[in-house]
Design an enzyme around this catalytic site. Sequence first.
Site, PDB file in Angstrom:
ATOM      1  N   ASP A   1      -7.736  -5.586   0.285  1.00 41.28           N
ATOM      2  CA  ASP A   1      -8.055  -6.428  -0.639  1.00 41.28           C
ATOM      3  C   ASP A   1      -7.562  -7.942  -0.651  1.00 41.28           C
ATOM      4  OD1 ASP A   1      -9.576  -4.637  -2.156  1.00 41.28           O
ATOM      5  OD2 ASP A   1      -7.674  -3.902  -3.131  1.00 41.28           O
TER       6      ASP A   1
ATOM      7  N   HIS B   1       0.860  -1.256   0.075  1.00 40.59           N
ATOM      8  CA  HIS B   1      -0.068  -0.074   0.128  1.00 40.59           C
ATOM      9  C   HIS B   1       0.893   1.206   0.092  1.00 40.59           C
ATOM     10  CE1 HIS B   1      -3.130   2.628   0.852  1.00 40.59           C
ATOM     11  NE2 HIS B   1      -4.231   1.769   0.566  1.00 40.59           N
TER      12      HIS B   1
HETATM   13  N1  CMC Z   1       3.997  -7.651  -4.108  1.00 42.37           N
HETATM   14  C1  CMC Z   1       5.216  -7.782  -4.327  1.00 42.37           C
HETATM   15  N2  CMC Z   1       5.915  -6.602  -4.367  1.00 42.37           N
HETATM   16  C2  CMC Z   1       5.433  -5.604  -4.041  1.00 42.37           C
HETATM   17  C3  CMC Z   1       3.926  -5.374  -4.016  1.00 42.37           C
HETATM   18  C4  CMC Z   1       3.221  -6.714  -3.858  1.00 42.37           C
HETATM   19  N3  CMC Z   1       1.974  -6.595  -3.696  1.00 42.37           N
HETATM   20  N4  CMC Z   1       3.744  -4.505  -3.842  1.00 42.37           N
HETATM   21  C5  CMC Z   1       4.869  -3.548  -3.987  1.00 42.37           C
HETATM   22  N5  CMC Z   1       5.861  -4.447  -4.217  1.00 42.37           N
HETATM   23  C6  CMC Z   1       7.183  -4.170  -4.274  1.00 42.37           C
HETATM   24  C7  CMC Z   1       7.416  -3.568  -5.685  1.00 42.37           C
HETATM   25  O1  CMC Z   1       7.556  -4.611  -6.769  1.00 42.37           O
HETATM   26  C8  CMC Z   1       8.661  -2.788  -5.768  1.00 42.37           C
HETATM   27  O2  CMC Z   1       9.586  -3.549  -5.685  1.00 42.37           O
HETATM   28  P1  CMC Z   1      11.348  -2.963  -6.058  1.00 42.37           P
HETATM   29  O3  CMC Z   1      11.562  -1.597  -5.445  1.00 42.37           O
HETATM   30  O4  CMC Z   1      12.289  -3.894  -6.027  1.00 42.37           O
HETATM   31  O5  CMC Z   1      10.868  -2.707  -7.648  1.00 42.37           O
HETATM   32  C9  CMC Z   1       8.466  -2.151  -4.252  1.00 42.37           C
HETATM   33  O6  CMC Z   1       7.527  -3.112  -3.446  1.00 42.37           O
HETATM   34  C10 CMC Z   1       7.836  -0.656  -4.217  1.00 42.37           C
HETATM   35  O7  CMC Z   1       6.573  -0.770  -4.917  1.00 42.37           O
HETATM   36  P2  CMC Z   1       5.688   0.540  -5.574  1.00 42.37           P
HETATM   37  O8  CMC Z   1       4.764   0.099  -6.878  1.00 42.37           O
HETATM   38  O9  CMC Z   1       6.728   1.546  -6.100  1.00 42.37           O
HETATM   39  O10 CMC Z   1       4.996   0.875  -4.377  1.00 42.37           O
HETATM   40  P3  CMC Z   1       3.536   1.843  -3.916  1.00 42.37           P
HETATM   41  O11 CMC Z   1       3.577   2.456  -2.881  1.00 42.37           O
HETATM   42  O12 CMC Z   1       3.539   2.573  -5.266  1.00 42.37           O
HETATM   43  O13 CMC Z   1       2.599   0.508  -4.432  1.00 42.37           O
HETATM   44  C11 CMC Z   1       0.693  -0.582  -4.731  1.00 42.37           C
HETATM   45  C12 CMC Z   1       1.321   0.433  -4.076  1.00 42.37           C
HETATM   46  C13 CMC Z   1      -0.657  -0.730  -3.940  1.00 42.37           C
HETATM   47  C14 CMC Z   1       0.355  -0.102  -6.019  1.00 42.37           C
HETATM   48  C15 CMC Z   1       1.502  -1.843  -4.623  1.00 42.37           C
HETATM   49  O14 CMC Z   1       1.619  -2.419  -3.562  1.00 42.37           O
HETATM   50  C16 CMC Z   1       0.707  -2.904  -5.584  1.00 42.37           C
HETATM   51  O15 CMC Z   1       0.752  -3.161  -6.700  1.00 42.37           O
HETATM   52  N6  CMC Z   1       0.291  -3.890  -4.643  1.00 42.37           N
HETATM   53  C17 CMC Z   1      -0.827  -5.059  -5.481  1.00 42.37           C
HETATM   54  C18 CMC Z   1      -2.126  -4.354  -5.763  1.00 42.37           C
HETATM   55  C19 CMC Z   1      -3.180  -4.248  -4.678  1.00 42.37           C
HETATM   56  O16 CMC Z   1      -3.223  -5.144  -3.584  1.00 42.37           O
HETATM   57  N7  CMC Z   1      -3.618  -3.127  -4.689  1.00 42.37           N
HETATM   58  C20 CMC Z   1      -4.699  -2.691  -3.594  1.00 42.37           C
HETATM   59  C21 CMC Z   1      -4.336  -1.555  -2.885  1.00 42.37           C
HETATM   60  S1  CMC Z   1      -5.411  -1.262  -1.435  1.00 42.37           S
HETATM   61  C22 CMC Z   1      -6.834  -0.892  -2.176  1.00 42.37           C
HETATM   62  C23 CMC Z   1      -6.914   0.466  -3.035  1.00 42.37           C
HETATM   63  O17 CMC Z   1      -6.195   1.451  -2.575  1.00 42.37           O
HETATM   64  O18 CMC Z   1      -7.751   0.536  -4.027  1.00 42.37           O
END
Ligand code: CMC
Length: 388
Positions: free
Chosen positions: A319, A265
């Site tokens: 989720d 998140h």
């Molecule tokens: N599984 C594995 N690795 C992850 C995940 C995950 N679910 N989420 C983030 N990472 C890793 C990502 O690969 C990255 O690694 P690296 O630095 O080695 O490339 C690092 O963590 C940072 O990722 P980011 O995308 O820059 O982080 P963010 O803060 O922008 O991500 C997120 C937030 C929700 C987009 C992401 O965690 C994600 O894609 N999660 C899976 C989708 C999900 O469950 N979304 C629901 C969010 S809650 C409901 C809502 O708000 O709608």
Amino acid sequence: MSTIREPVVIHKGLDNVYVKESKICYIDGEASKLFYRGYSIEELASHSTFEEASYLLIYGWLPTESQLDQFTRKLESNRAVEPRLLELLRKLPPKSDPMDVLRTAVSALGVYDPQPATDDLDARIDKALAILAKVPTIITAFQRLRTGSDPIPPTGHMTQAGEFLYMLTGHEPKPHDVHVMDVALILHAEHEMNASTFACTVTASTLADMYSVITSGIGTLRGPLHGGANEAALRTVLDVGDPSNAESYVVDALAHKKRIMGFGHRVYKTWDPRYLILKKLGEELAVKKEQTKLFDTALAIETSARRHLEGTPIFPNVDSYSGIVFHMLGIETDLFTPIFVMSRISGWTAHTIEYLEANRLIRPKALYVGKIGLPYPPIESRSGKPQE
Ligand code: CMC
């Protein structure tokens, strides 16, 4: 001539950019805390209803009995949709994604409203409440039409959660199912300046009408990194199929840099408090519905992912269990994100109204890094490729 460069900082993803002061929602992402108007999500999930929580978010205080009664009646009296809208739903391809259908239908509600735009904030709230009340009717009508049945009209005397479950099947829903649905709606109603709330705020800042505002929110919520993650998380659990497959799934996904849906998140760097509530509801429901294998598979994925992601700020989010809960309530997977809309309209409305109380058009900037002052080439001498 060279490109103009300004000494600016680019906030990619608008990380840590504040766009307004707000009294609606507080998240402490380090301490796993979430408050709506000062009340903790745990208190609200235990004592409130979706209608009370929506009133709280939109108006700013918990309603008295008569205020709640009036609010509930407003929703009830707006629940039915006009025949023209049902005709439109009948004409849409049955294979359409329900989120596309919902986006189209909410947009169409604006066309059928003889006076969609208003500057009056109370009238804006009333328009939003009318949309909120109609969303369960639209989702369930499309679900029935695409499976060859006729839509079921609302009873006119049930809650948002109860009417939704009733209109899906035409059977009186079980009180425990209504309770679970109601809590899920409370948990999804608001979450500060997330992507869809920001999209709604941007649209509202142009003084566009509430149909346009909510349509923007629906389009933004649709993506798999936002609202769509609940569907992806359930699909993962169904694909994994058995707790014994969870470890190899997680190892393989992480080795291939795939994201575990329902984890991570932007704001929570520990577990999402909504996840704990939904996990408990899911566990209870699994026993009641005799679907413990599904719940145990989700639990095994969670346990394995938490072990492999130990030391990172990636924890389960809302989720990870919401899809399991909706699935056990007998709801089709592609209706999960529309359900999110059915709840989040309350938060979108609250933020939109708060922003409009002191409106300023949202208009950020992009730093231009291309060339300028190029001579205009005649068509026969163009390279047909991007400029170097
Ligand atoms: N599984 C594995 N690795 C992850 C995940 C995950 N679910 N989420 C983030 N990472 C890793 C990502 O690969 C990255 O690694 P690296 O630095 O080695 O490339 C690092 O963590 C940072 O990722 P980011 O995308 O820059 O982080 P963010 O803060 O922008 O991500 C997120 C937030 C929700 C987009 C992401 O965690 C994600 O894609 N999660 C899976 C989708 C999900 O469950 N979304 C629901 C969010 S809650 C409901 C809502 O708000 O709608």
